[in-house]
Motif scaffolding. Structure first.
Motif, PDB file in Angstrom:
ATOM      1  N   VAL A  17       1.699   5.713   3.815  1.00  8.91           N
ATOM      2  CA  VAL A  17       2.835   6.147   4.611  1.00  8.91           C
ATOM      3  C   VAL A  17       4.113   6.076   3.783  1.00  8.91           C
ATOM      4  N   THR A  18       4.861   7.173   3.807  1.00  9.85           N
ATOM      5  CA  THR A  18       6.193   7.162   3.213  1.00  9.85           C
ATOM      6  C   THR A  18       7.181   7.137   4.377  1.00  9.85           C
ATOM      7  N   TYR A  19       8.069   6.154   4.358  1.00  9.57           N
ATOM      8  CA  TYR A  19       9.051   6.031   5.428  1.00  9.57           C
ATOM      9  C   TYR A  19      10.427   5.796   4.839  1.00  9.57           C
ATOM     10  N   GLU A  20      11.431   6.018   5.674  1.00 12.26           N
ATOM     11  CA  GLU A  20      12.813   5.820   5.255  1.00 12.26           C
ATOM     12  C   GLU A  20      13.444   4.772   6.153  1.00 12.26           C
ATOM     13  N   LYS A  21      14.121   3.814   5.521  1.00 14.23           N
ATOM     14  CA  LYS A  21      14.841   2.794   6.281  1.00 14.23           C
ATOM     15  C   LYS A  21      16.182   3.344   6.736  1.00 14.23           C
ATOM     16  N   GLN A  22      16.881   2.597   7.567  1.00 14.78           N
ATOM     17  CA  GLN A  22      18.170   3.026   8.096  1.00 14.78           C
ATOM     18  C   GLN A  22      19.183   3.321   6.991  1.00 14.78           C
ATOM     19  N   GLY A  23      19.148   2.580   5.905  1.00 14.80           N
ATOM     20  CA  GLY A  23      20.107   2.774   4.817  1.00 14.80           C
ATOM     21  C   GLY A  23      19.759   3.929   3.898  1.00 14.80           C
ATOM     22  N   GLY A  24      18.663   4.636   4.165  1.00 15.74           N
ATOM     23  CA  GLY A  24      18.270   5.766   3.344  1.00 15.74           C
ATOM     24  C   GLY A  24      17.247   5.417   2.273  1.00 15.74           C
ATOM     25  N   GLU A  25      16.892   4.151   2.139  1.00 16.05           N
ATOM     26  CA  GLU A  25      15.901   3.740   1.139  1.00 16.05           C
ATOM     27  C   GLU A  25      14.507   4.176   1.576  1.00 16.05           C
ATOM     28  N   GLN A  26      13.773   4.835   0.664  1.00 13.33           N
ATOM     29  CA  GLN A  26      12.418   5.282   0.964  1.00 13.33           C
ATOM     30  C   GLN A  26      11.401   4.336   0.345  1.00 13.33           C
ATOM     31  N   ASN A  27      10.350   4.070   1.095  1.00 20.50           N
ATOM     32  CA  ASN A  27       9.247   3.227   0.630  1.00 20.50           C
ATOM     33  C   ASN A  27       7.933   3.922   0.939  1.00 20.50           C
ATOM     34  N   THR A  28       6.948   3.698   0.084  1.00 19.77           N
ATOM     35  CA  THR A  28       5.598   4.187   0.332  1.00 19.77           C
ATOM     36  C   THR A  28       4.663   2.989   0.330  1.00 19.77           C
ATOM     37  N   VAL A  29       3.893   2.848   1.398  1.00 17.12           N
ATOM     38  CA  VAL A  29       2.952   1.738   1.535  1.00 17.12           C
ATOM     39  C   VAL A  29       1.598   2.259   1.975  1.00 17.12           C
ATOM     40  N   THR A  30       0.561   1.520   1.616  1.00 17.72           N
ATOM     41  CA  THR A  30      -0.783   1.814   2.093  1.00 17.72           C
ATOM     42  C   THR A  30      -1.211   0.649   2.962  1.00 17.72           C
ATOM     43  N   ILE A  31      -1.706   0.945   4.153  1.00 11.68           N
ATOM     44  CA  ILE A  31      -2.129  -0.089   5.100  1.00 11.68           C
ATOM     45  C   ILE A  31      -3.581  -0.441   4.809  1.00 11.68           C
ATOM     46  N   VAL A  32      -3.798  -1.686   4.369  1.00 14.72           N
ATOM     47  CA  VAL A  32      -5.129  -2.131   3.949  1.00 14.72           C
ATOM     48  C   VAL A  32      -5.488  -3.445   4.631  1.00 14.72           C
ATOM     49  N   GLY A  33      -6.639  -4.005   4.276  1.00 15.48           N
ATOM     50  CA  GLY A  33      -7.100  -5.258   4.845  1.00 15.48           C
ATOM     51  C   GLY A  33      -6.336  -6.459   4.310  1.00 15.48           C
ATOM     52  N   ILE A  34      -6.472  -7.575   4.994  1.00 11.76           N
ATOM     53  CA  ILE A  34      -5.785  -8.811   4.630  1.00 11.76           C
ATOM     54  C   ILE A  34      -6.153  -9.245   3.211  1.00 11.76           C
ATOM     55  N   ASP A  35      -7.426  -9.118   2.872  1.00 14.65           N
ATOM     56  CA  ASP A  35      -7.899  -9.601   1.579  1.00 14.65           C
ATOM     57  C   ASP A  35      -7.508  -8.705   0.414  1.00 14.65           C
ATOM     58  N   GLU A  36      -6.988  -7.523   0.679  1.00 11.35           N
ATOM     59  CA  GLU A  36      -6.636  -6.612  -0.414  1.00 11.35           C
ATOM     60  C   GLU A  36      -5.156  -6.243  -0.430  1.00 11.35           C
ATOM     61  N   SER A  37      -4.350  -6.873   0.412  1.00 15.07           N
ATOM     62  CA  SER A  37      -2.927  -6.535   0.449  1.00 15.07           C
ATOM     63  C   SER A  37      -2.208  -7.057  -0.791  1.00 15.07           C
ATOM     64  N   ASP A  38      -1.250  -6.282  -1.254  1.00 20.54           N
ATOM     65  CA  ASP A  38      -0.430  -6.633  -2.410  1.00 20.54           C
ATOM     66  C   ASP A  38       0.918  -5.938  -2.216  1.00 20.54           C
ATOM     67  N   PRO A  39       1.823  -6.553  -1.450  1.00 20.20           N
ATOM     68  CA  PRO A  39       3.090  -5.911  -1.112  1.00 20.20           C
ATOM     69  C   PRO A  39       3.914  -5.454  -2.321  1.00 20.20           C
ATOM     70  N   LEU A  40       3.814  -6.161  -3.426  1.00 19.47           N
ATOM     71  CA  LEU A  40       4.577  -5.773  -4.611  1.00 19.47           C
ATOM     72  C   LEU A  40       4.085  -4.462  -5.213  1.00 19.47           C
ATOM     73  N   HIS A  41       2.859  -4.086  -4.890  1.00 23.26           N
ATOM     74  CA  HIS A  41       2.296  -2.830  -5.392  1.00 23.26           C
ATOM     75  C   HIS A  41       2.071  -1.813  -4.274  1.00 23.26           C
ATOM     76  N   GLY A  42       2.708  -2.023  -3.136  1.00 17.69           N
ATOM     77  CA  GLY A  42       2.683  -1.032  -2.064  1.00 17.69           C
ATOM     78  C   GLY A  42       1.502  -1.100  -1.120  1.00 17.69           C
ATOM     79  N   SER A  43       0.728  -2.161  -1.140  1.00 18.78           N
ATOM     80  CA  SER A  43      -0.383  -2.323  -0.206  1.00 18.78           C
ATOM     81  C   SER A  43      -0.029  -3.431   0.773  1.00 18.78           C
ATOM     82  N   ILE A  44       0.077  -3.075   2.057  1.00 18.77           N
ATOM     83  CA  ILE A  44       0.426  -4.079   3.059  1.00 18.77           C
ATOM     84  C   ILE A  44      -0.731  -4.289   4.025  1.00 18.77           C
TER      85      ILE A  44
END
Length: 187
Positions: free
Chosen positions: A116-143
């Motif tokens: 998912v690519t989303y935009e925050k209120q301030g205009g900052e864009q982030n891309t994240v992939t929604i994965v399992g608990i055991d494979e999440s790595d927020p610093l690399h875009g996996s939540i």
């Protein structure tokens, strides 16, 4: 007291980085790639890492006095760490439910496995992939799918605005793009 008489407790089964526990009543979903990574790590520990450490500890033990033998002491400690991680991985692999996100390929609604690519209120864009608990790595875009951002995004569509409670207060996210991996061609 001699360490030989100290029993390790089951609380040692959790790794140092402390993965979060699953919410009550929920399954431990994982992508096929994440499942494979956990299995590969387990096999590496069992087939490669542990035998090497056992060999070092065996050699060190044959050298005589173990109380001042650094190779023996640190080897035994490393062996306990490896065994703890093996027990943890076996428990986690018994609980996982593999889910292939490519079944949602081509739709614009957000579910487990979506990128998912989303935009925050301030205009900052982030891309994240929604994965399992055991494979999440927020610093690399996996939540993790249980994270506040992922929970807010789940079931939203491209173009939707979602609200969630962040540490700094309520935050709005505007969903720009939703993608899923392509299904592999069946052979």
């Amino acid at each position: 007291m001699n360490k030989a008489f100290v029993k390790e407790t089951d609380e040692d089964d959790e790794p140092e980085h402390g993965l979060p526990a699953l919410p009550a009543g929920f399954k431990n979903y994982i992508t096929p790639a994440g499942h494979q990574r956990l299995k590969d790590e387990l096999l590496f520990l069992i087939d490669k890492d542990r035998p090497e450490v056992v060999k070092i500890v065996s050699w060190a033990a044959s050298n005589g006095d173990r109380s001042e033998n650094g190779d023996y002491i640190y080897g035994k400690r490393r062996l306990r760490e490896i065994d703890r991680r093996i027990r943890f991985l076996i428990k986690r692999l018994d609980l996982v439910e593999e889910f292939d996100p490519s079944v949602h390929f081509g739709i614009d609604q957000i579910f487990f496995g979506a990128t998912v690519t989303y935009e925050k209120q301030g205009g900052e864009q982030n891309t994240v992939t929604i994965v399992g608990i055991d494979e999440s790595d927020p610093l690399h875009g996996s939540i993790s799918w249980v994270s506040p951002v992922a929970r807010a995004l789940t079931k939203a569509h491209e173009g939707d605005t979602v609200t969630f409670k962040a540490p700094g207060g309520m935050e709005e996210l505007y969903v720009l793009k939703v993608t899923y991996p392509e299904p592999e061609a069946k052979k």
